[in-house]
Design a protein around this motif. Structure first.
Motif, PDB file in Angstrom:
ATOM      1  N   THR A   1      23.764 -18.519 167.380  1.00 22.30           N
ATOM      2  CA  THR A   1      23.925 -17.133 167.802  1.00 22.30           C
ATOM      3  C   THR A   1      25.160 -16.561 167.121  1.00 22.30           C
ATOM      4  O   THR A   1      26.142 -17.262 166.901  1.00 22.30           O
ATOM      5  CB  THR A   1      24.076 -17.026 169.327  1.00 22.30           C
ATOM      6  OG1 THR A   1      25.145 -17.854 169.748  1.00 22.30           O
ATOM      7  CG2 THR A   1      22.801 -17.451 170.028  1.00 22.30           C
ATOM      8  N   PRO A   2      25.123 -15.283 166.761  1.00 24.06           N
ATOM      9  CA  PRO A   2      26.279 -14.676 166.110  1.00 24.06           C
ATOM     10  C   PRO A   2      27.459 -14.552 167.087  1.00 24.06           C
ATOM     11  O   PRO A   2      27.275 -14.461 168.298  1.00 24.06           O
ATOM     12  CB  PRO A   2      25.789 -13.297 165.677  1.00 24.06           C
ATOM     13  CG  PRO A   2      24.600 -13.034 166.527  1.00 24.06           C
ATOM     14  CD  PRO A   2      24.018 -14.349 166.909  1.00 24.06           C
ATOM     15  N   ILE A   3      28.634 -14.555 166.533  1.00 22.34           N
ATOM     16  CA  ILE A   3      29.832 -14.370 167.346  1.00 22.34           C
ATOM     17  C   ILE A   3      29.930 -12.898 167.692  1.00 22.34           C
ATOM     18  O   ILE A   3      29.869 -12.033 166.819  1.00 22.34           O
ATOM     19  CB  ILE A   3      31.094 -14.836 166.577  1.00 22.34           C
ATOM     20  CG1 ILE A   3      30.964 -16.315 166.234  1.00 22.34           C
ATOM     21  CG2 ILE A   3      32.345 -14.557 167.373  1.00 22.34           C
ATOM     22  CD1 ILE A   3      32.045 -16.832 165.325  1.00 22.34           C
ATOM     23  N   GLU A   4      30.049 -12.618 168.963  1.00 25.68           N
ATOM     24  CA  GLU A   4      30.096 -11.231 169.422  1.00 25.68           C
ATOM     25  C   GLU A   4      31.492 -10.659 169.231  1.00 25.68           C
ATOM     26  O   GLU A   4      32.495 -11.352 169.418  1.00 25.68           O
ATOM     27  CB  GLU A   4      29.689 -11.143 170.886  1.00 25.68           C
ATOM     28  CG  GLU A   4      28.247 -11.508 171.128  1.00 25.68           C
ATOM     29  CD  GLU A   4      27.867 -11.328 172.571  1.00 25.68           C
ATOM     30  OE1 GLU A   4      28.553 -10.570 173.289  1.00 25.68           O
ATOM     31  OE2 GLU A   4      26.891 -11.962 172.983  1.00 25.68           O
ATOM     32  N   TYR A   5      31.532  -9.389 168.869  1.00 22.14           N
ATOM     33  CA  TYR A   5      32.796  -8.678 168.706  1.00 22.14           C
ATOM     34  C   TYR A   5      33.329  -8.320 170.086  1.00 22.14           C
ATOM     35  O   TYR A   5      32.627  -7.784 170.924  1.00 22.14           O
ATOM     36  CB  TYR A   5      32.599  -7.424 167.867  1.00 22.14           C
ATOM     37  CG  TYR A   5      33.842  -6.571 167.777  1.00 22.14           C
ATOM     38  CD1 TYR A   5      34.894  -6.950 166.975  1.00 22.14           C
ATOM     39  CD2 TYR A   5      33.961  -5.405 168.518  1.00 22.14           C
ATOM     40  CE1 TYR A   5      36.041  -6.180 166.886  1.00 22.14           C
ATOM     41  CE2 TYR A   5      35.085  -4.625 168.453  1.00 22.14           C
ATOM     42  CZ  TYR A   5      36.125  -5.015 167.643  1.00 22.14           C
ATOM     43  OH  TYR A   5      37.260  -4.234 167.560  1.00 22.14           O
ATOM     44  N   LYS A   6      34.612  -8.643 170.316  1.00 17.22           N
ATOM     45  CA  LYS A   6      35.234  -8.312 171.595  1.00 17.22           C
ATOM     46  C   LYS A   6      36.460  -7.467 171.327  1.00 17.22           C
ATOM     47  O   LYS A   6      37.339  -7.867 170.563  1.00 17.22           O
ATOM     48  CB  LYS A   6      35.642  -9.575 172.359  1.00 17.22           C
ATOM     49  CG  LYS A   6      34.450 -10.413 172.767  1.00 17.22           C
ATOM     50  CD  LYS A   6      34.887 -11.627 173.525  1.00 17.22           C
ATOM     51  CE  LYS A   6      33.673 -12.471 173.884  1.00 17.22           C
ATOM     52  NZ  LYS A   6      34.039 -13.696 174.574  1.00 17.22           N
ATOM     53  N   GLU A   7      36.494  -6.305 171.928  1.00 22.08           N
ATOM     54  CA  GLU A   7      37.656  -5.441 171.783  1.00 22.08           C
ATOM     55  C   GLU A   7      38.825  -6.023 172.549  1.00 22.08           C
ATOM     56  O   GLU A   7      38.673  -6.526 173.636  1.00 22.08           O
ATOM     57  CB  GLU A   7      37.360  -4.035 172.319  1.00 22.08           C
ATOM     58  CG  GLU A   7      36.730  -3.144 171.320  1.00 22.08           C
ATOM     59  CD  GLU A   7      36.646  -1.720 171.831  1.00 22.08           C
ATOM     60  OE1 GLU A   7      37.674  -1.178 172.263  1.00 22.08           O
ATOM     61  OE2 GLU A   7      35.531  -1.200 171.813  1.00 22.08           O
ATOM     62  N   GLU A   8      39.988  -5.914 171.964  1.00 24.33           N
ATOM     63  CA  GLU A   8      41.174  -6.448 172.618  1.00 24.33           C
ATOM     64  C   GLU A   8      41.995  -5.365 173.258  1.00 24.33           C
ATOM     65  O   GLU A   8      42.069  -4.278 172.933  1.00 24.33           O
ATOM     66  CB  GLU A   8      42.008  -7.211 171.609  1.00 24.33           C
ATOM     67  CG  GLU A   8      41.261  -8.431 171.128  1.00 24.33           C
ATOM     68  CD  GLU A   8      42.094  -9.223 170.120  1.00 24.33           C
ATOM     69  OE1 GLU A   8      43.322  -9.108 170.119  1.00 24.33           O
ATOM     70  OE2 GLU A   8      41.487  -9.944 169.352  1.00 24.33           O
TER      71      GLU A   8
END
Length: 103
Positions: free
Chosen positions: A96-103
């Protein structure tokens, strides 16, 4: 009609209750056992009691076996939605692709 004595059916039903329970003995809910004892004590017909105990035991046994088979043959049973997606992707050889997480 079952040829088993009522004491044998009662003990086998208690055994099934123990096997179905997920809790340790000290934390188990005693309500089913209390209800079972009152059913046995208040029964007027041994044949009706025997039939009830037999059907209840068979139901508990079938439910336990069904849960075991679900765990064995459906490996994603009981997983969260995210775990299920990852397991399904791994099954077909993908990551599964790594999900983008806003910091």
């Amino acid at each position: 009609m079952s040829s088993e004595p009522i004491t044998h059916l009662y003990r086998s039903l208690l055994r099934e209750l123990r096997l179905v329970s997920q809790q340790p003995r000290s934390k188990r809910n005693l309500t089913p056992i209390v209800q079972l004892r009152s059913l046995v004590a208040s029964s007027s017909s041994p044949q009706a009691l025997s039939k009830t105990l037999l059907e209840t035991r068979d139901f508990l046994r079938s439910s336990r076996i069904h849960a075991e088979l679900l765990k064995r043959y459906n490996p994603i049973h009981g997983m969260s939605e995210e775990e299920r997606i990852v397991a399904t992707a791994n099954r077909v050889g993908l990551n599964t692709p790594i999900e983008y997480k806003e910091e």
